[in-house]
Write a protein that holds these residues in place. Sequence first.
Motif, PDB file in Angstrom:
ATOM      1  N   PRO A   1      12.953   2.647   2.388  1.00  4.26           N
ATOM      2  CA  PRO A   1      12.712   3.504   1.436  1.00  4.26           C
ATOM      3  C   PRO A   1      11.425   3.667   0.882  1.00  4.26           C
ATOM      4  O   PRO A   1      11.100   5.023   0.593  1.00  4.26           O
ATOM      5  CB  PRO A   1      13.390   2.935  -0.033  1.00  4.26           C
ATOM      6  CG  PRO A   1      14.452   2.066   0.837  1.00  4.26           C
ATOM      7  CD  PRO A   1      13.814   1.426   1.859  1.00  4.26           C
ATOM      8  N   LYS A   2      10.410   2.919   1.038  1.00  2.00           N
ATOM      9  CA  LYS A   2       9.021   3.071   0.597  1.00  2.00           C
ATOM     10  C   LYS A   2       8.396   4.241   1.600  1.00  2.00           C
ATOM     11  O   LYS A   2       7.730   5.016   1.078  1.00  2.00           O
ATOM     12  CB  LYS A   2       8.290   1.866   0.802  1.00  2.00           C
ATOM     13  CG  LYS A   2       8.530   0.759  -0.415  1.00  2.00           C
ATOM     14  CD  LYS A   2       7.913  -0.746  -0.197  1.00  2.00           C
ATOM     15  CE  LYS A   2       8.183  -1.716  -1.125  1.00  2.00           C
ATOM     16  NZ  LYS A   2       7.950  -1.204  -2.499  1.00  2.00           N
ATOM     17  N   VAL A   3       8.877   3.969   2.834  1.00  2.00           N
ATOM     18  CA  VAL A   3       8.180   4.951   3.827  1.00  2.00           C
ATOM     19  C   VAL A   3       8.772   6.488   3.348  1.00  2.00           C
ATOM     20  O   VAL A   3       8.024   7.479   3.136  1.00  2.00           O
ATOM     21  CB  VAL A   3       8.428   4.580   5.163  1.00  2.00           C
ATOM     22  CG1 VAL A   3       8.105   5.961   6.268  1.00  2.00           C
ATOM     23  CG2 VAL A   3       8.065   3.419   5.571  1.00  2.00           C
ATOM     24  N   GLY A   4      10.123   6.534   3.136  1.00  2.00           N
ATOM     25  CA  GLY A   4      10.772   7.823   2.893  1.00  2.00           C
ATOM     26  C   GLY A   4      10.203   8.323   1.739  1.00  2.00           C
ATOM     27  O   GLY A   4       9.960   9.732   1.331  1.00  2.00           O
ATOM     28  N   ASN A   5      10.011   7.474   0.469  1.00  2.00           N
ATOM     29  CA  ASN A   5       9.381   7.981  -0.735  1.00  2.00           C
ATOM     30  C   ASN A   5       7.884   8.472  -0.661  1.00  2.00           C
ATOM     31  O   ASN A   5       7.625   9.525  -1.195  1.00  2.00           O
ATOM     32  CB  ASN A   5       9.388   6.682  -1.644  1.00  2.00           C
ATOM     33  CG  ASN A   5      10.653   6.346  -2.213  1.00  2.00           C
ATOM     34  OD1 ASN A   5      11.494   7.319  -2.220  1.00  2.00           O
ATOM     35  ND2 ASN A   5      10.946   5.282  -2.608  1.00  2.00           N
ATOM     36  N   LEU A   6       7.183   7.798   0.326  1.00  2.00           N
ATOM     37  CA  LEU A   6       5.594   8.285   0.357  1.00  2.00           C
ATOM     38  C   LEU A   6       5.794   9.565   0.921  1.00  2.00           C
ATOM     39  O   LEU A   6       5.030  10.676   0.702  1.00  2.00           O
ATOM     40  CB  LEU A   6       5.055   7.283   1.158  1.00  2.00           C
ATOM     41  CG  LEU A   6       3.522   7.517   1.638  1.00  2.00           C
ATOM     42  CD1 LEU A   6       2.742   7.707   0.295  1.00  2.00           C
ATOM     43  CD2 LEU A   6       3.009   6.681   2.513  1.00  2.00           C
ATOM     44  N   VAL A   7       6.623   9.691   2.066  1.00  2.00           N
ATOM     45  CA  VAL A   7       6.536  11.236   2.619  1.00  2.00           C
ATOM     46  C   VAL A   7       6.901  12.213   1.927  1.00  2.00           C
ATOM     47  O   VAL A   7       6.307  13.349   1.876  1.00  2.00           O
ATOM     48  CB  VAL A   7       7.547  10.955   4.158  1.00  2.00           C
ATOM     49  CG1 VAL A   7       7.504  12.396   4.709  1.00  2.00           C
ATOM     50  CG2 VAL A   7       6.921  10.072   5.118  1.00  2.00           C
ATOM     51  N   ALA A   8       8.137  11.928   1.131  1.00  2.00           N
ATOM     52  CA  ALA A   8       8.829  12.822   0.519  1.00  2.00           C
ATOM     53  C   ALA A   8       7.643  13.108  -0.918  1.00  2.00           C
ATOM     54  O   ALA A   8       7.678  14.308  -1.270  1.00  2.00           O
ATOM     55  CB  ALA A   8      10.072  12.302  -0.111  1.00  2.00           C
ATOM     56  N   ALA A   9       7.058  12.132  -1.412  1.00  2.46           N
ATOM     57  CA  ALA A   9       6.462  12.389  -2.582  1.00  2.46           C
ATOM     58  C   ALA A   9       5.027  13.025  -2.151  1.00  2.46           C
ATOM     59  O   ALA A   9       4.538  14.134  -2.834  1.00  2.46           O
ATOM     60  CB  ALA A   9       6.059  11.119  -3.254  1.00  2.46           C
ATOM     61  N   GLY A  10       4.528  12.649  -1.034  1.00  3.30           N
ATOM     62  CA  GLY A  10       3.315  13.546  -0.736  1.00  3.30           C
ATOM     63  C   GLY A  10       3.809  14.989  -0.224  1.00  3.30           C
ATOM     64  O   GLY A  10       2.757  15.781  -0.768  1.00  3.30           O
ATOM     65  N   ALA A  11       5.080  15.301   0.376  1.00  2.00           N
ATOM     66  CA  ALA A  11       5.156  16.578   0.622  1.00  2.00           C
ATOM     67  C   ALA A  11       5.353  17.559  -0.707  1.00  2.00           C
ATOM     68  O   ALA A  11       5.066  18.806  -0.897  1.00  2.00           O
ATOM     69  CB  ALA A  11       6.547  16.785   1.431  1.00  2.00           C
ATOM     70  N   LEU A  12       5.882  16.795  -1.492  1.00  3.94           N
ATOM     71  CA  LEU A  12       6.375  17.466  -2.864  1.00  3.94           C
ATOM     72  C   LEU A  12       4.914  17.747  -3.606  1.00  3.94           C
ATOM     73  O   LEU A  12       4.972  18.995  -4.009  1.00  3.94           O
ATOM     74  CB  LEU A  12       7.064  16.389  -3.621  1.00  3.94           C
ATOM     75  CG  LEU A  12       7.310  16.858  -5.068  1.00  3.94           C
ATOM     76  CD1 LEU A  12       8.562  18.010  -5.291  1.00  3.94           C
ATOM     77  CD2 LEU A  12       8.173  15.727  -5.861  1.00  3.94           C
ATOM     78  N   TYR A  13       4.126  16.812  -3.445  1.00  8.40           N
ATOM     79  CA  TYR A  13       2.785  17.124  -4.313  1.00  8.40           C
ATOM     80  C   TYR A  13       2.064  18.080  -3.735  1.00  8.40           C
ATOM     81  O   TYR A  13       1.443  19.020  -4.327  1.00  8.40           O
ATOM     82  CB  TYR A  13       2.002  15.735  -4.600  1.00  8.40           C
ATOM     83  CG  TYR A  13       0.776  15.923  -5.095  1.00  8.40           C
ATOM     84  CD1 TYR A  13       0.883  15.884  -6.718  1.00  8.40           C
ATOM     85  CD2 TYR A  13      -0.648  15.932  -4.409  1.00  8.40           C
ATOM     86  CE1 TYR A  13      -0.345  16.243  -7.259  1.00  8.40           C
ATOM     87  CE2 TYR A  13      -1.621  16.027  -5.245  1.00  8.40           C
ATOM     88  CZ  TYR A  13      -1.803  16.335  -6.522  1.00  8.40           C
ATOM     89  OH  TYR A  13      -2.944  16.287  -7.274  1.00  8.40           O
ATOM     90  N   PHE A  14       1.740  17.981  -2.218  1.00  5.51           N
ATOM     91  CA  PHE A  14       0.784  19.027  -1.715  1.00  5.51           C
ATOM     92  C   PHE A  14       1.262  20.247  -1.522  1.00  5.51           C
ATOM     93  O   PHE A  14       0.640  21.160  -1.170  1.00  5.51           O
ATOM     94  CB  PHE A  14       0.222  18.158  -0.385  1.00  5.51           C
ATOM     95  CG  PHE A  14      -0.438  17.086  -0.655  1.00  5.51           C
ATOM     96  CD1 PHE A  14      -1.917  17.359  -1.427  1.00  5.51           C
ATOM     97  CD2 PHE A  14      -0.104  15.820  -0.319  1.00  5.51           C
ATOM     98  CE1 PHE A  14      -2.637  16.293  -1.441  1.00  5.51           C
ATOM     99  CE2 PHE A  14      -0.986  14.657  -0.572  1.00  5.51           C
ATOM    100  CZ  PHE A  14      -2.158  14.875  -1.206  1.00  5.51           C
ATOM    101  N   LEU A  15       2.811  20.356  -1.250  1.00  2.39           N
ATOM    102  CA  LEU A  15       3.139  21.602  -0.836  1.00  2.39           C
ATOM    103  C   LEU A  15       4.161  22.256  -2.233  1.00  2.39           C
ATOM    104  O   LEU A  15       4.394  23.546  -1.929  1.00  2.39           O
ATOM    105  CB  LEU A  15       4.466  21.497   0.336  1.00  2.39           C
ATOM    106  CG  LEU A  15       3.806  20.802   1.571  1.00  2.39           C
ATOM    107  CD1 LEU A  15       4.852  20.666   2.445  1.00  2.39           C
ATOM    108  CD2 LEU A  15       2.621  21.634   1.995  1.00  2.39           C
TER     109      LEU A  15
ATOM    110  N   PRO B   1       0.790  -1.142   0.241  1.00  6.89           N
ATOM    111  CA  PRO B   1       0.229   0.048  -0.108  1.00  6.89           C
ATOM    112  C   PRO B   1       0.909   1.299  -0.106  1.00  6.89           C
ATOM    113  O   PRO B   1       0.395   2.490  -0.653  1.00  6.89           O
ATOM    114  CB  PRO B   1      -1.024  -0.190   1.423  1.00  6.89           C
ATOM    115  CG  PRO B   1      -0.047  -1.223   2.133  1.00  6.89           C
ATOM    116  CD  PRO B   1       0.555  -2.104   1.151  1.00  6.89           C
ATOM    117  N   LEU B   2       1.958   1.212   0.653  1.00  6.80           N
ATOM    118  CA  LEU B   2       2.637   2.532   0.738  1.00  6.80           C
ATOM    119  C   LEU B   2       3.299   2.647  -0.632  1.00  6.80           C
ATOM    120  O   LEU B   2       3.361   3.876  -1.241  1.00  6.80           O
ATOM    121  CB  LEU B   2       4.167   2.067   1.349  1.00  6.80           C
ATOM    122  CG  LEU B   2       3.712   2.002   3.205  1.00  6.80           C
ATOM    123  CD1 LEU B   2       5.236   1.905   3.736  1.00  6.80           C
ATOM    124  CD2 LEU B   2       3.271   3.212   3.688  1.00  6.80           C
TER     125      LEU B   2
END
Length: 424
Positions: free
Chosen positions: A164-178, A31-32
């Motif tokens: 890395p999956k956790v890191g990618n999710l956090v970074a991608a979310g921050a990138l997309y929303f911010l 899911p991540l």
Amino acid sequence: MNLVEKAKGLWQTKTVRQAASLFSVNILGIPLGIVTNIIVTKYLGARMFGDYKFICSVFNFAALIATFGFFQAGNRAIVLSRDKEKTRGFYGALLIILAGLFVLMTSGLLLFIHFDANIAQKGLTEFFACVAPLGFITLWGVLYETVLPADNRIGMRSRMRFYPKVGNLVAAGALYFLARNLQWNKLLVILLLYNLTQLAVYVFVAFKLKPSLRDCKERIKEIAAFDKSFGLNVYIGSLFAVGLGYLTEILISYFGMDNTDVGFYSLALTLTQPLAFIPATIATTHYKSFAGAEGIPRKLLMTTLALSAASVVALWVIVPPFIKFFYGNDFLPVIGINFIVCIAIFLYGLADFYNRFIQANGQGARLRNASFVVGLTTLAGNLLLIPRLGAYGAAYSRIITGAVYLGVIYFYYIKTVKEIRKAK
């Protein structure tokens, strides 16, 4: 003994705990990865997402070529080692070898990029040349994926995949929303995000392994000897079986006007991950016990079959509404492709299960021969079907190859088991 006591006794078995740990991490990672993919596809769009997956496919293919069998040889050296200090020496030697392979891989990528007409047609030449050194991180990941099971580092391998999956999710979310409206090169940002997250984890794993450079020359010589007797056989086979699988997405790009179909096919494969994880997890945790065994226990095989079949049905039910709701109409072709690919991955997963048994018993030549057949089948199917059907052709070709792979590897499994029993 009641069921509770049996369950407790079973859980105390190391291989069962490892299997549960690895499988849980893999399941949690799905899911991540899917949520990250949703964010990335919305950030990049269908065409640029295809470019991203095409570049990743080239990195994967180049990393496979660049190993020259040394990682497989390191696997064999470590699985036979009973000395912890010597094992640390093998890890140190493999990191030295990795550095040399990095130079060869990057040089090869730059030559490929310079002369490849398809990359120029897709407008990616200059961009690809800038990011080519990032392919080294993919190569480093291949090293760990290959050698950690030999040292029974199942937990470490699980964490290496999960963090890395956790890191990618956090970074991608921050990138997309911010920061999605900022005028950045979006493809470059996503590639850096993915690869630098992987790099941080790989450096951490290196510290945990505590590689030693003591007697490094001697350890390198031993790995080179294993490469000649075992590693090269598996390597050559991998070029045909796994390598031509990576080449599939590259061929989709070559026969397409853009890389959109590459993204569709890659996304369909991503959604089948549970099917690949089930047999891989069970086989990995029993890898050491397979060595010298008189066959795969029937109960273990039936459990693997039942879980894999149930996962196929579940994916057929879940994927269509999931794609429509989260990805939108632009990604509807993924539904049909995924339906076909599920069957193929089921066949591949079962074949890989037998493959691990053969590998654990040092039958590199048989794996090489099986891979020749699989690779040639993959290439023939792709060349015949991809020009006509695009990503759908790649999916049908994968089913054909999966069936051939299972037939060939089962034949060699039976031969290996007969020889082991005869020797005893």
